[in-house]
Design a protein around this motif. Sequence first.
Motif, short mmCIF file in Angstrom:
data_model
loop_
_atom_site.label_atom_id
_atom_site.label_comp_id
_atom_site.label_asym_id
_atom_site.label_seq_id
_atom_site.Cartn_x
_atom_site.Cartn_y
_atom_site.Cartn_z
N PRO A 1 7.27 22.40 4.93
CA PRO A 1 6.30 21.30 4.90
C PRO A 1 6.99 19.95 4.84
N THR A 2 6.30 18.94 5.36
CA THR A 2 6.72 17.54 5.21
C THR A 2 5.96 16.97 4.02
N HIS A 3 6.69 16.29 3.12
CA HIS A 3 6.04 15.62 2.00
C HIS A 3 6.82 14.34 1.74
N CYS A 4 6.14 13.20 1.87
CA CYS A 4 6.83 11.92 1.65
C CYS A 4 5.84 10.85 1.24
N LEU A 5 6.38 9.73 0.79
CA LEU A 5 5.61 8.54 0.45
C LEU A 5 6.00 7.42 1.39
N PHE A 6 5.02 6.61 1.78
CA PHE A 6 5.25 5.39 2.55
C PHE A 6 4.82 4.22 1.68
N ILE A 7 5.74 3.29 1.44
CA ILE A 7 5.42 2.06 0.73
C ILE A 7 5.32 0.99 1.81
N GLU A 8 4.09 0.69 2.22
CA GLU A 8 3.84 -0.25 3.31
C GLU A 8 3.77 -1.67 2.77
N LEU A 9 4.51 -2.58 3.42
CA LEU A 9 4.52 -3.99 3.02
C LEU A 9 3.39 -4.73 3.71
N LYS A 10 2.69 -5.55 2.97
CA LYS A 10 1.59 -6.32 3.55
C LYS A 10 2.00 -7.72 3.97
N GLU A 11 3.09 -8.22 3.41
CA GLU A 11 3.54 -9.56 3.74
C GLU A 11 4.27 -9.55 5.07
N PRO A 12 4.04 -10.56 5.91
CA PRO A 12 4.72 -10.58 7.22
C PRO A 12 6.22 -10.77 7.07
N ARG A 13 6.94 -10.21 8.02
CA ARG A 13 8.41 -10.33 8.06
C ARG A 13 8.79 -11.78 8.33
N GLN A 14 9.79 -12.26 7.61
CA GLN A 14 10.35 -13.57 7.89
C GLN A 14 11.56 -13.37 8.77
N GLU A 15 11.54 -13.96 9.96
CA GLU A 15 12.66 -13.81 10.89
C GLU A 15 13.89 -14.49 10.30
N THR A 16 15.04 -13.81 10.43
CA THR A 16 16.30 -14.31 9.90
C THR A 16 17.32 -14.33 11.02
N SER A 17 18.00 -15.44 11.20
CA SER A 17 19.03 -15.52 12.22
C SER A 17 20.34 -14.97 11.67
N GLY A 18 21.20 -14.50 12.56
CA GLY A 18 22.50 -14.02 12.16
C GLY A 18 22.52 -12.61 11.62
N MET A 19 21.47 -11.84 11.82
CA MET A 19 21.44 -10.46 11.35
C MET A 19 22.25 -9.58 12.30
N ARG B 1 0.88 -1.17 0.00
CA ARG B 1 0.00 0.00 0.00
C ARG B 1 0.91 1.22 0.00
N VAL B 2 0.65 2.18 -0.87
CA VAL B 2 1.47 3.39 -0.98
C VAL B 2 0.63 4.57 -0.49
N LEU B 3 1.16 5.27 0.51
CA LEU B 3 0.50 6.44 1.07
C LEU B 3 1.34 7.68 0.81
N GLU B 4 0.68 8.78 0.50
CA GLU B 4 1.33 10.07 0.41
C GLU B 4 1.02 10.83 1.69
N TYR B 5 2.03 11.44 2.28
CA TYR B 5 1.86 12.22 3.50
C TYR B 5 2.31 13.65 3.25
N SER B 6 1.52 14.62 3.73
CA SER B 6 1.95 16.02 3.65
C SER B 6 1.38 16.78 4.85
N ASP B 7 2.14 17.76 5.31
CA ASP B 7 1.70 18.64 6.39
C ASP B 7 2.49 19.94 6.32
N GLY B 8 2.20 20.85 7.22
CA GLY B 8 2.91 22.12 7.30
C GLY B 8 3.57 22.29 8.65
N PRO B 9 4.44 23.29 8.79
CA PRO B 9 5.10 23.54 10.06
C PRO B 9 4.09 23.65 11.20
#
Length: 123
Positions: free
Chosen positions: A87-105, A22-30
């Motif tokens: 102003p703040t202006h950015c995009l969030f690319i939110e992942l829907k798939e669950p994180r796979q735990e990885t050992s040794g990180m 899911r991609v969200l656009e965010y914007s606001d002002g000071p």
Amino acid sequence: MADPIAVNPQHYRLVFENDRVRVLEYSDGPGDSTGTHSHPDSVMVTLSSFARRLRSGGREVDVELQAGQARWLDAQEHSGTNTGSTPTHCLFIELKEPRQETSGMDEQHLPATHTGRLGPVPS
């Protein structure tokens, strides 16, 4: 999870969604603030330079980012305030798939649930 669009419809806009992201656009002002909301694991792309204070669970962190950066954002719940003069202006690319735990990180790549990190991961 408190959906950012439901909590802060004046700041968040749905740009794209499918079964994987899911991609969200965010914007606001000071001086603008958001209510407490959640993000899953995400990539944040800054479209403007900005300064913010993020709050979660009694913790606060100040973040200053330049335009044109892509940063990893571990799943988290937070609220925020634009503390800068731009102003703040950015995009969030939110992942829907669950994180796979990885050992040794190493510490730099551990998820927020392991490090307690709030805000974007420094590059």
